[in-house]
Design an enzyme around this catalytic site. Structure first.
Site, PDB file in Angstrom:
ATOM      1  CG  HIS A  16      -1.876   1.137   1.279  1.00 24.15           C
ATOM      2  ND1 HIS A  16      -3.220   0.953   1.527  1.00 24.15           N
ATOM      3  CD2 HIS A  16      -1.730   2.480   1.113  1.00 24.15           C
ATOM      4  CE1 HIS A  16      -3.841   2.119   1.513  1.00 24.15           C
ATOM      5  NE2 HIS A  16      -2.952   3.067   1.262  1.00 24.15           N
ATOM      6  CG  HIS A  18      -0.748   7.123  -0.963  1.00 23.55           C
ATOM      7  ND1 HIS A  18      -1.968   7.277  -1.575  1.00 23.55           N
ATOM      8  CD2 HIS A  18      -0.990   6.433   0.180  1.00 23.55           C
ATOM      9  CE1 HIS A  18      -2.917   6.723  -0.819  1.00 23.55           C
ATOM     10  NE2 HIS A  18      -2.347   6.202   0.249  1.00 23.55           N
ATOM     11  CG  LEU A  19       4.920   5.412  -5.718  1.00 23.96           C
ATOM     12  CD1 LEU A  19       5.204   4.506  -6.919  1.00 23.96           C
ATOM     13  CD2 LEU A  19       6.226   5.763  -5.004  1.00 23.96           C
ATOM     14  CE  LYS A 102      -7.772   2.057  -0.490  1.00 24.40           C
ATOM     15  NZ  LYS A 102      -6.763   3.086  -0.274  1.00 24.40           N
ATOM     16  CG  HIS A 139      -9.941   4.420   3.360  1.00 23.68           C
ATOM     17  ND1 HIS A 139      -8.772   5.150   3.396  1.00 23.68           N
ATOM     18  CD2 HIS A 139     -10.670   4.832   4.433  1.00 23.68           C
ATOM     19  CE1 HIS A 139      -8.806   5.972   4.442  1.00 23.68           C
ATOM     20  NE2 HIS A 139      -9.944   5.802   5.079  1.00 23.68           N
ATOM     21  CG  HIS A 177      -4.971   2.285   5.750  1.00 31.45           C
ATOM     22  ND1 HIS A 177      -6.314   2.218   5.974  1.00 31.45           N
ATOM     23  CD2 HIS A 177      -4.825   3.004   4.610  1.00 31.45           C
ATOM     24  CE1 HIS A 177      -6.958   2.857   5.028  1.00 31.45           C
ATOM     25  NE2 HIS A 177      -6.065   3.342   4.178  1.00 31.45           N
ATOM     26  CG  LEU A 222      -7.647  10.534   7.702  1.00 30.71           C
ATOM     27  CD1 LEU A 222      -8.427  11.301   6.651  1.00 30.71           C
ATOM     28  CD2 LEU A 222      -8.466  10.355   8.976  1.00 30.71           C
ATOM     29  CG  ASP A 250      -1.606   4.828   4.059  1.00 33.27           C
ATOM     30  OD1 ASP A 250      -1.712   5.174   2.868  1.00 33.27           O
ATOM     31  OD2 ASP A 250      -2.383   5.216   4.947  1.00 33.27           O
ATOM     32  CG  HIS A 254       0.201  15.319   2.255  1.00 34.35           C
ATOM     33  ND1 HIS A 254      -0.704  15.642   1.273  1.00 34.35           N
ATOM     34  CD2 HIS A 254      -0.240  14.159   2.803  1.00 34.35           C
ATOM     35  CE1 HIS A 254      -1.655  14.726   1.233  1.00 34.35           C
ATOM     36  NE2 HIS A 254      -1.395  13.810   2.148  1.00 34.35           N
ATOM     37  CB  ALA A 266      -4.792  12.571   6.431  1.00 32.53           C
TER      38      ALA A 266
HETATM   39  O1  DOR Z   1      -3.299   9.481   5.694  1.00 34.54           O
HETATM   40  C1  DOR Z   1      -3.654   9.213   4.565  1.00 34.54           C
HETATM   41  N1  DOR Z   1      -3.094   9.796   3.474  1.00 34.54           N
HETATM   42  N2  DOR Z   1      -4.644   8.318   4.407  1.00 34.54           N
HETATM   43  C2  DOR Z   1      -5.195   8.065   3.221  1.00 34.54           C
HETATM   44  O2  DOR Z   1      -6.108   7.288   3.163  1.00 34.54           O
HETATM   45  C3  DOR Z   1      -4.733   8.810   2.005  1.00 34.54           C
HETATM   46  C4  DOR Z   1      -3.377   9.311   2.169  1.00 34.54           C
HETATM   47  C5  DOR Z   1      -2.971  10.323   1.118  1.00 34.54           C
HETATM   48  O3  DOR Z   1      -3.163  10.047  -0.061  1.00 34.54           O
HETATM   49  O4  DOR Z   1      -2.462  11.378   1.493  1.00 34.54           O
HETATM   50 ZN    ZN Z   2      -3.317   5.067   1.634  1.00 37.50          ZN
END
Ligand code: DOR
Ligand code: ZN
Length: 354
Positions: A16, A18-19, A102, A139, A177, A222, A250, A254, A266
């Site tokens: 899991h 996020h790129l 997803k 999710h 997660h 999250l 996860d 950011h 998040a």
């Molecule tokens: O904390 C999180 N960040 N939870 C998620 O479900 C998405 C992720 C994000 O893409 O920033």
């Molecule tokens: Zn995620």
């Protein structure tokens, strides 16, 4: 039990991740490629990755961003919408281009506006996925304004997941997660076709990390971290050797400016030290013999993929490892996950077996 100073394990995967895209993608993907063989890449871009053709375009971007000579393999996912085309999903999976779909309940998290409001609308897609053995990644939080944020995962199980599972008993479901004891109990009560990913940070922090002594936006993600009893339940689950639990970082970068804000977003960027953090947790739990299963074996078994042939060497140093330096981009900085404890397991070497 004595602790050995060196461990060789099968190279891990991240189930899991996020790129992101563009320049951010270029700067974060090397951290994943350094330690992981493969990753399930989340589709919550703006706009989301909805169709197989979108996933193929995104995969090209990822390949172009990889360091020269890297063997890292992105496993692509589609973002479920109420309009998702079941035949596109089928073709994407059968061609090997797409690994999973997803589910983001609409409004649950970052870029989830295009997500699903009414789960019954996606039943035709789930029927196809069940038929072809394609994993459904969830999710697992309800979004109702009147449900307390700390109860949203448990409520999702009762009101959403149990009905879906009843309707589609053979569907492969990954509860992404996982953060609660209720989630652990639910997964353990299910057959082998229900699994869960667990993040490094939910094994390390509880909600105090977020709220005690001042609000700490770099611990906000999250699903939000829960109370201590839930963290302990997650630790017990992942160190038990139960095949249904495997690593999904996860990792969700950011910019600091977006997190350190009146309405901070998040996501925790953790890939740089994930392997060291998880090794430290397993050492604390006297379960280093279960580490390779969680990091490298259970995920491929669930997805029906071979394990990686490369190996990862972990070396225990007496001195604490140096924390990774902030990532600096033209548009801002990104802070790495600080586990609030010394880390000793250095990921020192990858030897390719073939
Ligand atoms: O904390 C999180 N960040 N939870 C998620 O479900 C998405 C992720 C994000 O893409 O920033
Ligand atoms: Zn995620």
């Amino acid at each position: 039990m004595g602790i050995s100073n060196s461990l060789t394990i099968t190279q891990p995967d991240d189930w899991h991740l996020h790129l992101r895209s563009g320049e951010l993608l270029q700067r974060v993907v090397p951290y994943s490629a350094q330690h992981f063989g493969r990753a399930i890449v989340m589709p919550n871009l703006q706009p989301p990755v909805v169709r197989t053709v979108d996933a193929l375009n995104y995969r090209e971007q990822i390949f172009a961003a990889l360091p020269a000579g890297s063997h890292f393999k992105p496993l692509m996912t589609l973002y479920m919408t109420e309009q998702t085309d079941a035949e596109d999903v089928r073709a994407g999976y059968l061609s090997g281009d797409v690994a999973a779909v997803k589910l983001y309940p609409a409004g649950a998290t970052t870029n989830s506006d295009a997500g699903v409001k009414d789960l019954t609308k996606i039943y035709p897609v789930l029927a196809v996925m069940e038929e072809i053995g394609m994993p459904f990644l969830v999710h697992g939080e309800v979004v109702d304004a009147d449900v307390d944020i700390f109860d949203r995962e448990a409520m999702f199980i009762e009101t959403k997941l149990i009905p879906v599972r009843k309707q589609f008993p053979k569907l492969k479901i990954v509860f992404e997660h996982l953060t609660t004891k209720e989630g652990v109990d639910y997964v353990q009560s299910c057959a082998e076709n229900t699994a869960a990913t667990v993040t490094p940070h939910h094994l390390v922090i509880n909600r105090n990390a977020l709220l005690v002594g001042g609000i700490k936006p770099h611990y906000y993600c999250l699903p939000v971290a829960k109370r201590e009893s839930h963290r302990l339940a997650l630790r017990a689950a992942v160190t038990s050797g139960d095949q249904r639990f495997f690593l999904g970082t996860d990792s969700a970068p950011h910019f600091d400016g977006a997190k350190e804000a009146a309405c901070g977003c998040a996501g925790i960027f953790n890939v740089a030290n994930t392997v060291s953090v998880v090794a430290e947790v397993f050492e604390q739990e006297n379960a280093l013999d279960k580490l390779e299963g969680f990091l490298s074996l259970h995920g491929p078994a669930f997805y029906g993929l071979p394990v990686n042939t490369a190996k990862l060497q972990l070396t225990r140093n007496e001195a604490a490892l140096a924390a990774p330096a902030k990532l600096v981009l033209p548009d801002g900085e990104i802070t790495h996950f600080d586990p609030m404890m010394d880390l000793h397991w250095d990921v020192s070497d990858i030897s390719t077996a073939d």
